[in-house]
Design a protein around this motif. Structure first.
Motif, mmCIF file in Angstrom:
data_model
loop_
_atom_site.group_PDB
_atom_site.id
_atom_site.type_symbol
_atom_site.label_atom_id
_atom_site.label_comp_id
_atom_site.label_asym_id
_atom_site.label_seq_id
_atom_site.Cartn_x
_atom_site.Cartn_y
_atom_site.Cartn_z
ATOM 1 N N UNK A 36 0.871 -1.175 0.000
ATOM 2 C CA UNK A 36 0.000 0.000 0.000
ATOM 3 C C UNK A 36 0.904 1.219 0.000
ATOM 4 N N UNK B 262 2.784 7.840 7.144
ATOM 5 C CA UNK B 262 1.388 8.251 7.281
ATOM 6 C C UNK B 262 1.079 9.474 6.430
ATOM 7 N N UNK C 86 0.509 8.042 3.095
ATOM 8 C CA UNK C 86 -0.809 7.400 3.010
ATOM 9 C C UNK C 86 -1.873 8.449 2.736
ATOM 10 N N UNK D 297 11.599 -8.890 12.333
ATOM 11 C CA UNK D 297 10.237 -9.345 12.606
ATOM 12 C C UNK D 297 9.299 -8.142 12.750
ATOM 13 N N UNK E 290 7.580 -6.250 9.716
ATOM 14 C CA UNK E 290 6.504 -6.938 8.986
ATOM 15 C C UNK E 290 6.913 -7.256 7.554
ATOM 16 N N UNK F 168 4.248 0.300 9.554
ATOM 17 C CA UNK F 168 3.120 1.084 10.008
ATOM 18 C C UNK F 168 3.690 2.284 10.758
ATOM 19 N N UNK F 169 3.258 3.447 10.394
ATOM 20 C CA UNK F 169 3.656 4.682 11.082
ATOM 21 C C UNK F 169 5.162 4.885 11.140
ATOM 22 N N UNK G 283 -3.892 -7.141 7.669
ATOM 23 C CA UNK G 283 -3.122 -7.968 6.749
ATOM 24 C C UNK G 283 -2.326 -9.038 7.508
ATOM 25 N N UNK H 223 1.128 -8.340 9.040
ATOM 26 C CA UNK H 223 1.306 -7.346 10.098
ATOM 27 C C UNK H 223 1.311 -8.028 11.469
ATOM 28 N N UNK H 224 2.300 -7.690 12.296
ATOM 29 C CA UNK H 224 2.305 -8.208 13.668
ATOM 30 C C UNK H 224 1.358 -7.328 14.479
ATOM 31 N N UNK I 269 -0.621 -5.574 17.432
ATOM 32 C CA UNK I 269 -0.169 -5.032 18.699
ATOM 33 C C UNK I 269 -1.376 -4.541 19.485
ATOM 34 N N UNK J 116 -4.941 1.721 13.714
ATOM 35 C CA UNK J 116 -4.707 2.927 12.919
ATOM 36 C C UNK J 116 -3.422 2.792 12.113
ATOM 37 N N UNK J 117 -3.492 3.171 10.869
ATOM 38 C CA UNK J 117 -2.374 3.114 9.913
ATOM 39 C C UNK J 117 -1.824 1.709 9.696
ATOM 40 N N UNK J 118 -2.629 0.704 9.982
ATOM 41 C CA UNK J 118 -2.217 -0.678 9.771
ATOM 42 C C UNK J 118 -2.769 -1.147 8.427
ATOM 43 N N UNK J 119 -1.964 -1.924 7.719
ATOM 44 C CA UNK J 119 -2.448 -2.388 6.410
ATOM 45 C C UNK J 119 -3.590 -3.377 6.584
#
Ligand SMILES: Cc1cc2nc3c(=O)[nH]c(=O)nc-3n(C[C@H](O)[C@H](O)[C@H](O)COP(=O)(O)OP(=O)(O)OC[C@H]3O[C@@H](n4cnc5c(N)ncnc54)[C@H](O)[C@@H]3O)c2cc1C
Ligand code: SF4
Lengths: 550, 249
Positions: A47, A119, A122, A458, A461, A548-549, B12, B15-16, B18, B29-32
């Motif tokens: 994405x 972000x 995004x 890890x 991701x 993420x972020x 997804x 994604x780990x 949390x 938030x902001x997670x795929x």
């Protein structure tokens, strides 16, 4: 192979700040005048934002131009910089605060925001879609298409469903030709197509080699009483100073109890035993940083190279059929360690250039020299001109004297000294041989502040389909073991921040193993391999980190 | 015969996940987000039924907030003919989702309803079964093979002891297991075409279904961290530790 093709007026490669700004501006211009103009943007991450890894203290100058109303539109710029601290770490437990007046003026951050650049991208991606850009995440551009006259006519996206040895698997889906009147390359630092274009059109004939740093970063959630929203800390010195390596570290306090901490290691480093990853893990034990991280937990990890050569290393940015923008060319301002606003601005200029050119002449494959003029007359040029001696001064004088020189240059003289330093030595050529350089023994991670590579990767991701051709290709597969190992103790094992490269000792011989699934797309191997033997290619779509972020 | 296939938007698989600092939920938030992998397999199965001439139309349906349109577009890009979003705000429980899907089956009258066997976020493994009960139809869960024969569908199911083949009278509800197929990639031209395919949005509140939650989440917490292993020197020591420290024998 017979491929389907799709035609657009403009094809943009890369959904970072540069590519998104170019695409958005093109559509804005077209909509204002009610002109037809089709724009598509391909992004290799699953994405938009998934592969963006930055600091980031964000200077909103270019965003102000793109969306003057960004505040009301909900752009994720939530934490204004409140205070700015600079330290020199003299050893593992001491630090000296550099008083504000002595900091280079480029390091002052009034009016800037601490953001997750991922972000921000995004958000920009959503704006682009709303404005009618066809955004295609999960589709890397794998090759450039040329016409018979050698002009760029577009790109091909990567094939999907190819097995390890190149055979077509069940779900094989061939890549698509994306044809554009102009193609804008915005792949960020060390773009793999940008690199091919620079070589094909000799875009770097008149500039110095590009110089790079490797940035490694983590996001932490820390206890509320240690969190100071808006605090910006930069440091230089320990631990890199122990190996006479250049670079610097940063910590930014964001919203919601999160901080980012990172370190950029200059890739002109000499000691092949150096491990940027372990240097960074050590950094976190310094009391300056430990006081904030203590009791917190690490939530994310990432790495990415930055192009820091500045003006002297900036190649020609136009060629028949396309433009090279942002960090793909190298528009980062290293004295500020900021590249997102300059990348965005270069995208805006690219859009203006293309829009104006297509208004008078719709033909494909034009060489838009007007881009160079626009760039020369822009704010980024002035900015990059002012700071042009910062990086080379560091390379020439080392971190401390270089810093003093730069302070005088940037604060008192505003970069007006009449000379320009050059650094003609490419980063891959600086490595000393392994027997000459002292071996560095890194302490074991304590799993509280410092960690090993596996547990770090890890948290990025990252993932790649396992059954696909290895995207880290070797020009000559014998080099790692036959030459790099005896000469440099194969440094790929250490400079790769994801543990992709391993030298495995089998019963009789050593073997070079590439764990390509772990790759973070930082591009360091492509840059630093002393034999220039590793070539990074785009893997199957969607592969790579899922930040993420970041 | 129409095939209705349900798709869910989930975090997804790469994604780990949390847990939020306040332990109210996992961080989204902001997670795929993606299509639930089992739903993706269900979509592929539906498309294969259409391609082999056994189905006439594939309708993708999702229940959730507006952003679920992204996952429906993916299903359309893979090849579904049209899509329906039942728009809801909150996080729904399986029964509520089954009831909402049931209203769509009443309207569309599909011969087969395909779902994933479970979603990788809640892992409930209930929606398909509940839907079949509401429809009063047969169900074939954990399907690894589907074969339509006249008014019947043969489903090979993955059960604990091995494989079980069942013949179900249509209409039937089938839930997809991992080995049913390997979903196709959505190609760029198909992604472009999908932008123009019909996607209908229905407000859940217009359907007159009681979707009020029956459960209350009190706290979400991360599983305890796995301790590092230790090396023992002898079998006796191992047995001793299993007995006295681990308490497992
Ligand atoms: C550790 C670190 C800290 C930094 N701190 C700051 C800071 O504080 N402030 C600041 O302003 N800047 C900072 N920067 C620099 C800033 O991140 C970059 O200058 C900026 O991201 C460059 O933007 P770009 O659009 O040119 O490239 P990128 O942001 O690199 O974006 C390129 C995009 O293109 C995609 N892509 C690449 N190749 C292909 C392909 N072949 N096909 C499809 N897609 C492709 C990539 O996945 C990526 O999404 C930092 C960088 C690092 C590494
Ligand atoms: S393999 Fe290369 S590009 Fe990938 S993470 Fe390692 S150094 Fe970076």
């Amino acid at each position: 192979m017979q491929r389907e093709s799709m035609e657009f007026d403009v094809v943009v490669v890369g959904g970072g700040p540069a590519g998104l700004s170019a695409a958005i501006r093109l559509r804005q211009l077209a909509m204002v005048e009610g002109r037809e103009l089709s724009v598509c943007l391909v992004e290799k991450g699953a994405e938009v934002g998934a592969h963006i890894m930055s600091g980031a203290v964000f200077e909103p100058s270019a965003l102000n131009e793109l969306f003057p109303d960004w505040r009301n539109m909900g752009a994720p710029l939530n934490t204004p910089v409140q205070s700015d601290e600079i330290f020199y770490l003299s050893c593992s437990h001491r630090s000296i605060r550099v008083p504000g007046v002595f900091a280079p003026s480029t390091m002052h951050n009034n009016g800037n925001y601490i953001v997750s650049l991922g972000n921000v991208c995004r958000w920009l991606g959503q704006q682009a879609e709303t404005l009618g850009v066809d955004v295609f995440p999960g589709f890397p551009a794998s090759d450039v298409l040329y016409d018979e006259e050698g002009r760029v006519r577009g790109v091909v996206t990567a094939d999907m469903g190819v097995g390890r040895t190149g055979e077509q698997k069940g779900g094989f889906t061939p890549g698509i030709e994306l044809i554009g009147k102009q193609t804008v390359f915005a792949e960020g630092c060390r773009g793999h197509l940008g690199k091919q274009l620079i070589s094909k059109y000799s875009l770097d004939a008149e500039c110095d080699p590009q110089h790079y740093g490797l940035g490694i970063k983590e996001v932490w959630e820390i206890p509320a009483e240690q969190h100071v929203p808006g605090l910006v800390i930069h440091s230089t010195g320990w631990p890199l100073s122990e190996s006479a390596t250049q670079g610097g570290a940063f910590m930014y306090h964001l919203e919601d109890g999160t901080v980012v901490i990172g370190q950029v290691v200059d890739l002109n480093y000499r000691n092949p035993h150096l491990s940027p990853f372990d240097e960074f893990q050590q950094l976190k034990h310094h009391p300056l940083y430990e006081q904030y991280l203590r009791g917190g937990s690490r939530i994310s990890y990432g790495a990415r190279a930055i192009a820091k050569g500045g003006l002297q290393s900036l190649p020609k940015m136009h060629f028949p059929g396309g433009l090279l923008i942002g960090c793909d060319a190298g528009t980062l301002n290293f004295a500020k360690i900021k590249g997102s606003h300059t990348a965005m601005k270069s995208g805006l200029l690219a859009a203006d250039t293309i829009y104006e050119a297509l208004a008078v002449n719709q033909s494909a494959g034009q060489d838009l020299a007007a881009y160079a003029e626009k760039f020369r007359a822009s704010s980024i040029y002035d900015e990059l001109y002012q700071q042009r001696n910062f990086g080379p001064a560091m390379h020439r004088f080392g971190n401390l004297v270089g810093a003093v020189y730069s302070w005088v240059d940037l604060n008192l003289l505003k970069g007006k000294l009449p000379w320009t330093f050059h650094d003609k030595r490419p980063d891959y050529s600086t490595m000393a041989t392994a027997d000459w350089a002292p071996v560095i023994h890194y302490p074991k991670p304590d799993n509280v502040l410092s960690f090993d590579k596996t547990s770090s990767v890890y948290l990025s991701n990252t993932n790649h389909e396992e059954d696909q051709p290895c995207h880290l290709t070797l020009r000559d597969s014998s080099v790692p073991i036959a030459f790099n190992l005896p000469t440099y103790a194969e440094p790929a094992q250490r400079y790769c921040p994801a543990g992709v490269y391993e030298v495995v000792e089998d019963a009789s011989a050593s073997r070079f193993q590439i764990n390509a699934q772990n790759c973070l797309h930082c591009k360091t191997c492509d840059i630093k391999d002393p034999s220039q033997n590793i070539i990074w290619r785009a893997p199957e779509g969607g592969g790579g980190p899922n930040y993420t972020s970041m | 015969m129409k095939v209705l296939v349900a798709v869910k938007r989930v975090v997804d698989a790469n994604v780990k996940v949390r847990v939020k600092a306040d332990e109210s939920d996992v961080e989204l938030s902001n997670v795929k987000m993606s299509i639930n992998p089992f739903c993706e397999i269900a979509v592929e199965a539906a498309l294969q039924l259409k391609e082999s001439g056994q189905a006439s139309e594939v309708i993708a349906v999702s229940v959730g907030p507006d952003v679920c349109q992204e996952q429906l577009r993916t299903a359309l890009a893979m090849g579904a003919d049209r899509a329906v979003l039942i728009k809801t705000g909150n996080d729904l429980e399986p029964l509520a989702i089954a009831k909402l899907l049931y209203t769509v089956t009443q309207r569309e009258e599909p011969g087969i309803v395909l779902l994933g066997k479970q979603s990788i976020d809640g892992d409930n493994n209930q929606t398909g079964q509940m839907l079949s009960a509401l429809m009063g139809s047969a169900q074939g869960t954990f399907a690894s093979q589907i074969n339509v024969v006249g008014d019947w569908v043969n489903v090979i199911r993955e059960v604990d002891g091995g494989l079980e083949t069942r013949s179900l009278r249509l209409p039937a509800v089938i839930t997809a297991d991992l080995r049913l197929n390997e979903p196709r990639y959505a190609s760029l031209p198909n992604i472009m075409k999908a932008k123009k395919k019909p996607l209908e949005v229905i407000d859940a509140s217009d359907l007159g279904v009681d979707i009020a939650p029956r459960l209350k989440v009190i706290k979400v917490s991360a599983p305890p961290e796995r301790k590092a292993g230790i090396r023992v020197n002898s079998v006796q020591e191992l047995v001793e530790k299993l007995k006295n420290e681990a308490g497992v024998i």
